[in-house]
Design a protein around this motif. Sequence first.
Motif, mmCIF file in Angstrom:
data_model
loop_
_atom_site.group_PDB
_atom_site.id
_atom_site.type_symbol
_atom_site.label_atom_id
_atom_site.label_comp_id
_atom_site.label_asym_id
_atom_site.label_seq_id
_atom_site.Cartn_x
_atom_site.Cartn_y
_atom_site.Cartn_z
ATOM 1 N N ASN A 124 1.054 -1.317 -0.064
ATOM 2 C CA ASN A 124 0.106 -0.034 -0.171
ATOM 3 C C ASN A 124 0.713 1.295 0.051
ATOM 4 O O ASN A 124 2.183 1.360 0.492
ATOM 5 C CB ASN A 124 -0.769 0.076 1.097
ATOM 6 N N VAL A 125 0.516 2.440 -0.526
ATOM 7 C CA VAL A 125 1.089 3.569 -0.548
ATOM 8 C C VAL A 125 0.520 4.564 0.124
ATOM 9 O O VAL A 125 -0.876 4.708 0.231
ATOM 10 C CB VAL A 125 1.113 4.020 -2.275
ATOM 11 N N ILE A 126 1.149 5.449 0.898
ATOM 12 C CA ILE A 126 0.794 6.829 1.423
ATOM 13 C C ILE A 126 0.882 8.092 0.844
ATOM 14 O O ILE A 126 2.268 8.246 0.548
ATOM 15 C CB ILE A 126 1.344 6.625 3.056
ATOM 16 N N GLU A 127 0.038 8.752 0.361
ATOM 17 C CA GLU A 127 0.164 9.866 -0.261
ATOM 18 C C GLU A 127 0.032 10.944 0.936
ATOM 19 O O GLU A 127 -1.032 11.077 1.704
ATOM 20 C CB GLU A 127 -0.753 9.958 -1.399
ATOM 21 N N THR A 128 1.176 11.841 1.056
ATOM 22 C CA THR A 128 1.186 12.822 2.002
ATOM 23 C C THR A 128 1.352 14.066 1.126
ATOM 24 O O THR A 128 2.272 14.309 0.633
ATOM 25 C CB THR A 128 2.298 12.787 3.079
ATOM 26 N N VAL A 129 0.299 14.833 1.552
ATOM 27 C CA VAL A 129 0.467 16.252 0.996
ATOM 28 C C VAL A 129 0.322 17.338 2.269
ATOM 29 O O VAL A 129 -0.396 17.192 2.941
ATOM 30 C CB VAL A 129 -0.684 16.476 0.013
ATOM 31 N N THR A 130 1.158 18.290 2.114
ATOM 32 C CA THR A 130 1.351 19.343 3.241
ATOM 33 C C THR A 130 1.017 20.545 2.296
ATOM 34 O O THR A 130 1.376 21.009 1.103
ATOM 35 C CB THR A 130 2.606 19.452 4.066
ATOM 36 N N PHE A 131 0.156 21.920 2.881
ATOM 37 C CA PHE A 131 0.096 22.765 2.266
ATOM 38 C C PHE A 131 -0.529 23.823 3.149
ATOM 39 O O PHE A 131 -1.036 23.534 4.272
ATOM 40 C CB PHE A 131 -0.808 22.757 1.114
ATOM 41 N N LYS A 132 -0.561 25.023 2.652
ATOM 42 C CA LYS A 132 -1.433 26.254 3.573
ATOM 43 C C LYS A 132 -2.493 26.653 2.696
ATOM 44 O O LYS A 132 -2.383 26.345 1.522
ATOM 45 C CB LYS A 132 -0.436 27.420 3.794
ATOM 46 N N ASN A 177 -2.992 27.177 -1.185
ATOM 47 C CA ASN A 177 -2.057 28.275 -1.809
ATOM 48 C C ASN A 177 -0.767 27.104 -2.391
ATOM 49 O O ASN A 177 -0.050 26.683 -2.021
ATOM 50 C CB ASN A 177 -1.067 28.772 -0.626
ATOM 51 N N GLY A 178 -0.910 27.217 -3.904
ATOM 52 C CA GLY A 178 0.068 26.313 -4.712
ATOM 53 C C GLY A 178 1.506 25.992 -4.280
ATOM 54 O O GLY A 178 1.778 25.081 -4.277
ATOM 55 N N PRO A 179 2.144 27.476 -4.184
ATOM 56 C CA PRO A 179 3.628 27.164 -3.883
ATOM 57 C C PRO A 179 3.766 26.539 -2.424
ATOM 58 O O PRO A 179 5.026 26.181 -2.428
ATOM 59 C CB PRO A 179 3.857 28.668 -3.810
ATOM 60 N N THR A 180 2.784 26.496 -1.789
ATOM 61 C CA THR A 180 3.184 25.791 -0.327
ATOM 62 C C THR A 180 2.900 24.243 -0.391
ATOM 63 O O THR A 180 3.420 23.484 0.500
ATOM 64 C CB THR A 180 2.175 26.230 0.693
ATOM 65 N N ILE A 181 2.563 23.542 -1.583
ATOM 66 C CA ILE A 181 2.294 22.174 -1.696
ATOM 67 C C ILE A 181 3.383 21.373 -1.611
ATOM 68 O O ILE A 181 4.411 21.863 -2.410
ATOM 69 C CB ILE A 181 1.403 21.976 -2.917
ATOM 70 N N GLN A 182 3.540 20.175 -0.993
ATOM 71 C CA GLN A 182 4.810 19.762 -0.968
ATOM 72 C C GLN A 182 3.878 17.920 -1.002
ATOM 73 O O GLN A 182 3.021 17.889 -0.122
ATOM 74 C CB GLN A 182 5.479 19.627 0.234
ATOM 75 N N LEU A 183 4.186 17.233 -1.849
ATOM 76 C CA LEU A 183 3.447 15.893 -1.986
ATOM 77 C C LEU A 183 4.608 14.784 -2.176
ATOM 78 O O LEU A 183 5.553 14.891 -2.931
ATOM 79 C CB LEU A 183 2.811 15.840 -3.597
ATOM 80 N N THR A 184 4.407 13.748 -1.156
ATOM 81 C CA THR A 184 5.239 12.732 -1.551
ATOM 82 C C THR A 184 4.450 11.193 -1.568
ATOM 83 O O THR A 184 3.294 11.261 -0.965
ATOM 84 C CB THR A 184 6.197 12.523 -0.167
ATOM 85 N N HIS A 185 4.710 10.308 -2.032
ATOM 86 C CA HIS A 185 4.314 9.082 -1.925
ATOM 87 C C HIS A 185 5.327 7.970 -1.193
ATOM 88 O O HIS A 185 6.574 8.173 -1.868
ATOM 89 C CB HIS A 185 4.017 8.413 -3.379
ATOM 90 N N SER A 186 4.882 7.237 -0.589
ATOM 91 C CA SER A 186 5.865 6.135 0.197
ATOM 92 C C SER A 186 5.137 5.000 0.284
ATOM 93 O O SER A 186 3.698 4.818 0.474
ATOM 94 C CB SER A 186 6.398 6.692 1.752
#
Length: 101
Positions: free
Chosen positions: A4-12, A85-94
């Motif tokens: 299984n994969v965890i998608e983690t997205v952080t943003f403001k 706020n687009g520039p604050t998006i950080q997306l990872t898949h683990s």
Amino acid sequence: MSKNVIETVTFKLNNGVRREDFIAAARGMSSWIKTRPGFICRRLSCTEDGTWIEHVQWENMDAAKTAAAEIGTAPENTAFLSAINGPTIQLTHSELEVALN
């Protein structure tokens, strides 16, 4: 067998977006995300400094990446996406290694 994969997205959020409006928008996209192939679960939380963290669990990496590529094409996701706020998006898949329910 793939993990299984965890998608983690952080943003403001964009200035002026009210928390309750954003939560309503996040709920509004639930019907879309629940129908994506490979979807398992979703959690959305917010830190004290206003950083939002979204965790989505997928059956595999292909499902996660396909959904990420398609998220902007669904009209029901517009309010959610336009509040971020687009520039604050950080997306990872683990890959999920340990889970406790």
